[in-house]
Scaffold this motif. Sequence first.
Motif, PDB file in Angstrom:
ATOM      1  N   LEU A  56       0.819  -1.199   0.000  1.00  0.00           N
ATOM      2  CA  LEU A  56       0.000   0.000   0.000  1.00  0.00           C
ATOM      3  C   LEU A  56       0.861   1.261   0.000  1.00  0.00           C
ATOM      4  CD1 LEU A  56      -2.816   1.307   0.198  1.00  0.00           C
ATOM      5  CD2 LEU A  56      -2.606   1.143   2.678  1.00  0.00           C
ATOM      6  N   VAL A  57       1.922   1.267   0.803  1.00  0.00           N
ATOM      7  CA  VAL A  57       2.789   2.434   0.896  1.00  0.00           C
ATOM      8  C   VAL A  57       3.465   2.710  -0.450  1.00  0.00           C
ATOM      9  CG1 VAL A  57       4.844   3.383   2.007  1.00  0.00           C
ATOM     10  CG2 VAL A  57       3.161   2.149   3.357  1.00  0.00           C
ATOM     11  N   SER A  58       3.970   1.674  -1.103  1.00  0.00           N
ATOM     12  CA  SER A  58       4.657   1.904  -2.386  1.00  0.00           C
ATOM     13  C   SER A  58       3.676   2.335  -3.472  1.00  0.00           C
ATOM     14  CB  SER A  58       5.428   0.650  -2.817  1.00  0.00           C
ATOM     15  OG  SER A  58       4.544  -0.413  -3.075  1.00  0.00           O
ATOM     16  N   ASN A  59       2.471   1.793  -3.473  1.00  0.00           N
ATOM     17  CA  ASN A  59       1.474   2.207  -4.462  1.00  0.00           C
ATOM     18  C   ASN A  59       1.027   3.650  -4.237  1.00  0.00           C
ATOM     19  OD1 ASN A  59       1.298  -0.089  -6.078  1.00  0.00           O
ATOM     20  ND2 ASN A  59      -0.098  -1.096  -4.642  1.00  0.00           N
ATOM     21  N   LEU A  60       0.797   4.029  -2.983  1.00  0.00           N
ATOM     22  CA  LEU A  60       0.393   5.403  -2.705  1.00  0.00           C
ATOM     23  C   LEU A  60       1.512   6.388  -3.046  1.00  0.00           C
ATOM     24  CD1 LEU A  60      -1.643   5.006   0.608  1.00  0.00           C
ATOM     25  CD2 LEU A  60      -2.516   5.474  -1.683  1.00  0.00           C
ATOM     26  N   GLN A  61       2.770   6.004  -2.768  1.00  0.00           N
ATOM     27  CA  GLN A  61       3.881   6.886  -3.106  1.00  0.00           C
ATOM     28  C   GLN A  61       4.013   7.028  -4.621  1.00  0.00           C
ATOM     29  OE1 GLN A  61       5.626   9.051  -1.532  1.00  0.00           O
ATOM     30  NE2 GLN A  61       6.643   9.565  -3.459  1.00  0.00           N
ATOM     31  N   SER A  62       3.777   5.951  -5.341  1.00  0.00           N
ATOM     32  CA  SER A  62       3.817   6.018  -6.799  1.00  0.00           C
ATOM     33  C   SER A  62       2.751   6.970  -7.324  1.00  0.00           C
ATOM     34  CB  SER A  62       3.611   4.621  -7.370  1.00  0.00           C
ATOM     35  OG  SER A  62       3.425   4.669  -8.757  1.00  0.00           O
ATOM     36  N   LYS A  63       1.525   6.887  -6.783  1.00  0.00           N
ATOM     37  CA  LYS A  63       0.440   7.776  -7.211  1.00  0.00           C
ATOM     38  C   LYS A  63       0.718   9.218  -6.789  1.00  0.00           C
ATOM     39  CE  LYS A  63      -1.795   4.499  -9.056  1.00  0.00           C
ATOM     40  NZ  LYS A  63      -1.490   4.236 -10.434  1.00  0.00           N
ATOM     41  N   GLY A  64       1.343   9.413  -5.629  1.00  0.00           N
ATOM     42  CA  GLY A  64       1.685  10.762  -5.186  1.00  0.00           C
ATOM     43  C   GLY A  64       2.755  11.392  -6.051  1.00  0.00           C
ATOM     44  N   ALA A  65       3.694  10.609  -6.531  1.00  0.00           N
ATOM     45  CA  ALA A  65       4.801  11.140  -7.331  1.00  0.00           C
ATOM     46  C   ALA A  65       4.409  11.369  -8.785  1.00  0.00           C
ATOM     47  CB  ALA A  65       5.992  10.186  -7.262  1.00  0.00           C
ATOM     48  N   THR A  66       3.663  10.436  -9.373  1.00  0.00           N
ATOM     49  CA  THR A  66       3.362  10.538 -10.802  1.00  0.00           C
ATOM     50  C   THR A  66       1.954  11.019 -11.094  1.00  0.00           C
ATOM     51  OG1 THR A  66       2.634   8.242 -10.901  1.00  0.00           O
ATOM     52  CG2 THR A  66       4.973   8.689 -11.348  1.00  0.00           C
ATOM     53  N   GLY A  67       1.085  11.032 -10.117  1.00  0.00           N
ATOM     54  CA  GLY A  67      -0.312  11.399 -10.354  1.00  0.00           C
ATOM     55  C   GLY A  67      -1.130  10.173 -10.715  1.00  0.00           C
ATOM     56  N   LEU A  68      -2.403  10.390 -10.873  1.00  0.00           N
ATOM     57  CA  LEU A  68      -3.311   9.287 -11.179  1.00  0.00           C
ATOM     58  C   LEU A  68      -3.393   9.060 -12.682  1.00  0.00           C
ATOM     59  CD1 LEU A  68      -6.165  10.192  -8.694  1.00  0.00           C
ATOM     60  CD2 LEU A  68      -4.440   8.434  -8.416  1.00  0.00           C
ATOM     61  N   SER A  69      -3.588   7.804 -13.062  1.00  0.00           N
ATOM     62  CA  SER A  69      -3.724   7.469 -14.480  1.00  0.00           C
ATOM     63  C   SER A  69      -5.120   7.859 -14.976  1.00  0.00           C
ATOM     64  CB  SER A  69      -3.498   5.976 -14.681  1.00  0.00           C
ATOM     65  OG  SER A  69      -4.511   5.239 -14.012  1.00  0.00           O
ATOM     66  N   THR A  70      -5.301   7.857 -16.272  1.00  0.00           N
ATOM     67  CA  THR A  70      -6.596   8.204 -16.862  1.00  0.00           C
ATOM     68  C   THR A  70      -7.694   7.249 -16.411  1.00  0.00           C
ATOM     69  OG1 THR A  70      -5.497   9.189 -18.757  1.00  0.00           O
ATOM     70  CG2 THR A  70      -7.819   8.600 -19.040  1.00  0.00           C
ATOM     71  N   PRO A  71      -7.476   5.919 -16.415  1.00  0.00           N
ATOM     72  CA  PRO A  71      -8.542   5.037 -15.910  1.00  0.00           C
ATOM     73  C   PRO A  71      -8.874   5.306 -14.432  1.00  0.00           C
ATOM     74  CG  PRO A  71      -6.977   3.755 -17.189  1.00  0.00           C
ATOM     75  CD  PRO A  71      -6.399   5.125 -17.030  1.00  0.00           C
ATOM     76  N   SER A  72      -7.867   5.640 -13.627  1.00  0.00           N
ATOM     77  CA  SER A  72      -8.134   5.964 -12.222  1.00  0.00           C
ATOM     78  C   SER A  72      -8.972   7.228 -12.104  1.00  0.00           C
ATOM     79  CB  SER A  72      -6.828   6.159 -11.452  1.00  0.00           C
ATOM     80  OG  SER A  72      -6.082   4.970 -11.423  1.00  0.00           O
ATOM     81  N   ASN A  73      -8.655   8.229 -12.926  1.00  0.00           N
ATOM     82  CA  ASN A  73      -9.438   9.462 -12.908  1.00  0.00           C
ATOM     83  C   ASN A  73     -10.872   9.227 -13.372  1.00  0.00           C
ATOM     84  OD1 ASN A  73      -7.618  11.331 -11.862  1.00  0.00           O
ATOM     85  ND2 ASN A  73      -6.642  11.631 -13.854  1.00  0.00           N
ATOM     86  N   ILE A  74     -11.056   8.367 -14.366  1.00  0.00           N
ATOM     87  CA  ILE A  74     -12.405   8.044 -14.837  1.00  0.00           C
ATOM     88  C   ILE A  74     -13.190   7.335 -13.736  1.00  0.00           C
ATOM     89  CG2 ILE A  74     -13.707   6.601 -16.463  1.00  0.00           C
ATOM     90  CD1 ILE A  74     -11.544   7.288 -18.547  1.00  0.00           C
ATOM     91  N   LEU A  75     -12.544   6.386 -13.081  1.00  0.00           N
ATOM     92  CA  LEU A  75     -13.206   5.663 -11.990  1.00  0.00           C
ATOM     93  C   LEU A  75     -13.556   6.604 -10.837  1.00  0.00           C
ATOM     94  CD1 LEU A  75     -14.110   2.882 -10.990  1.00  0.00           C
ATOM     95  CD2 LEU A  75     -11.855   2.613  -9.978  1.00  0.00           C
ATOM     96  N   LEU A  76     -12.620   7.458 -10.461  1.00  0.00           N
ATOM     97  CA  LEU A  76     -12.888   8.423  -9.388  1.00  0.00           C
ATOM     98  C   LEU A  76     -13.990   9.401  -9.776  1.00  0.00           C
ATOM     99  CD1 LEU A  76      -9.385   9.408  -8.024  1.00  0.00           C
ATOM    100  CD2 LEU A  76     -11.271   8.445  -6.736  1.00  0.00           C
ATOM    101  N   GLY A  77     -13.951   9.890 -11.008  1.00  0.00           N
ATOM    102  CA  GLY A  77     -14.986  10.818 -11.473  1.00  0.00           C
ATOM    103  C   GLY A  77     -16.357  10.174 -11.483  1.00  0.00           C
ATOM    104  N   SER A  78     -16.427   8.918 -11.895  1.00  0.00           N
ATOM    105  CA  SER A  78     -17.711   8.208 -11.908  1.00  0.00           C
ATOM    106  C   SER A  78     -18.244   8.010 -10.499  1.00  0.00           C
ATOM    107  CB  SER A  78     -17.558   6.855 -12.597  1.00  0.00           C
ATOM    108  OG  SER A  78     -17.149   7.019 -13.924  1.00  0.00           O
ATOM    109  N   ALA A  79     -17.371   7.615  -9.591  1.00  0.00           N
ATOM    110  CA  ALA A  79     -17.799   7.422  -8.206  1.00  0.00           C
ATOM    111  C   ALA A  79     -18.241   8.745  -7.586  1.00  0.00           C
ATOM    112  CB  ALA A  79     -16.671   6.801  -7.391  1.00  0.00           C
ATOM    113  N   GLY A  80     -17.521   9.825  -7.854  1.00  0.00           N
ATOM    114  CA  GLY A  80     -17.906  11.129  -7.337  1.00  0.00           C
ATOM    115  C   GLY A  80     -19.212  11.616  -7.924  1.00  0.00           C
ATOM    116  N   ALA A  81     -19.426  11.366  -9.221  1.00  0.00           N
ATOM    117  CA  ALA A  81     -20.678  11.760  -9.868  1.00  0.00           C
ATOM    118  C   ALA A  81     -21.852  10.993  -9.285  1.00  0.00           C
ATOM    119  CB  ALA A  81     -20.592  11.529 -11.371  1.00  0.00           C
TER     120      ALA A  81
END
Length: 175
Positions: free
Chosen positions: A132-157
């Motif tokens: 979990l720590v390495s995955n979160l650090q990877s997302k913090g350093a590089t940002g979220l991918s397009t599929p992750s943003n789509i999934l987050l946007g759908s859940a937020g909507a």
Amino acid sequence: MSAKAIESGEGGALDALLPELLSEEEEEPSQSSNQASDGSSLWKPPQRPHQGAHGSGSYPRDPPQSEDSNFYHYAGMTAAAVIGGVMAVRAVPELLDTMGFTRTGISRSSVAANMMSSTARANGGRVPSGSLVSNLQSKGATGLSTPSNILLGSAGALLGALLWNSSSSSRRTQY
């Protein structure tokens, strides 16, 4: 309700008052239909027909709604969905940064530093890849991918639309 329906007994609650009302109407044709013989008012609020489960007036105590009210309901729900989607996509990177997973690495004395320390102690001094720590650090350093943003946007909507529906249904029950 027609006079034939009243006479045939389809009136339900009017059965007890039926003989009295009919005798008053026959005896005093000049009397106003809104007043009883003693001068008191016989006015009753109009009954609204029960409509479908999703149409206007679907709740028996709702005030009558115009055609425009459905437009405003769906426009509000669409706006809430868009705002919820945008907020979810924008909030997750900010949350990661606040927790200490920054672009330059893990911040000192942060939640991320405590998580990394606990993970390293549990794994013999190293942080395994895929944790979990390495995955979160990877997302913090590089940002979220397009599929992750789509999934987050759908859940937020979805969450925004559900919150809009729950708030508009609570406004319906206040009447």
